[in-house]
Design an enzyme around this catalytic site. Sequence first.
Site: not given
Ligand SMILES: *Cc1c(COP(=O)(O)O)cnc(C)c1O
Length: 395
Positions: A195
């Site tokens: 991210k």
């Molecule tokens: C990455 C992501 C999540 C979950 O995040 P984590 O930190 O991996 O638990 C939820 N929704 C979307 C759309 C994501 O891309």
Amino acid sequence: MTAPRLAIDGGSPVRDALLPYGRQTVTDRDIAAVTDALRSDFLTTGPRVAKFEEALAEVAGTRHAVAVSSGTAALHTMLAAAGVGPGDEVIVPVITFAATANAALYLGAKPVFADLDPDTLLIDPGSVERCLTPRTRAIVAVDYAGQPADYEALAAVAGEVPVYADACHALGGSSNGEPVGALTEMSSFSFHPVKHVAAGEGGAITTDDDDLAEAMRSFRNHGITTDHARRAAAGTWTYDMEVLGFNYRLSDIHCALATSQLERLSANVTRRQEIAARYDAGFSELSGVTPLVTREGVFNAHHIYVVLLESSQFKSGRAEFFSALRAENIGVNVHYIPVPWHPYYRELGYERGAWPTGEDAYERMMTLPIWPGMTDEDADDVIEAVRKVTSAYRR
Ligand SMILES: *Cc1c(COP(=O)(O)O)cnc(C)c1O
């Protein structure tokens, strides 16, 4: 001139080594920030958590940011604060990471999947309207690929039902000048390494609402209404656990890294946009490969870069494209398998075929590499490899 042989057929690959679809960047400053945290008095629930929350709230343009241990924990905490519970329905898009829908299940609610807009793959407000029932308690839109969903259109169909954001793809983006994080009453973020801000693991919810922020701070700490700092200030050991919360706290070690990373957010989003623009130009004349459309007024944070293949133009399907591009050492990916297709959801009674646009897009979608550390040459390799494979597979 004969076309170059595909690497999958024994030709030489466009690249010598795999270009991953996403990758974090960690600088010496990031490492120094973590080292400082390790030498400090607090490894968790200390000043670096508050500092990160302030910095994030500033980026999101909200009064509060509540840091939690993952994006998944953020979605769970957000829906708990919204009062979602057994018997409720929560509308989510059919194509998203499973966590968006799982958060409703954690609370005993039922995820109801809405179909997508064919050009953006954002949740389709018309489909959301058809999913509404008297039991709908919340709508969670996903800012898919990095652009905010159409929250105005969603609010118009939602009536009294609140609309929240799974903004895990879109930190640093905006809509008509208003930052992602401030576009809905509550918005959830992830700080997983792919991210925009990498904390290792981590998440947060942004909101302007004091009461919701308070409820979420309690939920992430077992449902206890005072934290250790407030107890110390009041000179007391007593505390009350008022709801069934979780340990979803994010440590000072993680927050040190996240705060340091956040300083580069804007530069990183700019770099992602440059790479996306290079792809857009590279594919503009390439028939049968269609990038997603960015909506008017949107500043796209470009978490991922997705193209849709026009099946009628090719003799091979997405699976063959995927393998051929991997063989060229391009780290393509697919985001995401429709959530109701997963075995767990099938077991709950969901069946394929109810979402014509999203399910068709799934069969034709491919994610190309995009991350701030990529060079222009890396992006050009991706364009060259896509051209090479499309010309080999064209009808
Ligand atoms: C990455 C992501 C999540 C979950 O995040 P984590 O930190 O991996 O638990 C939820 N929704 C979307 C759309 C994501 O891309």
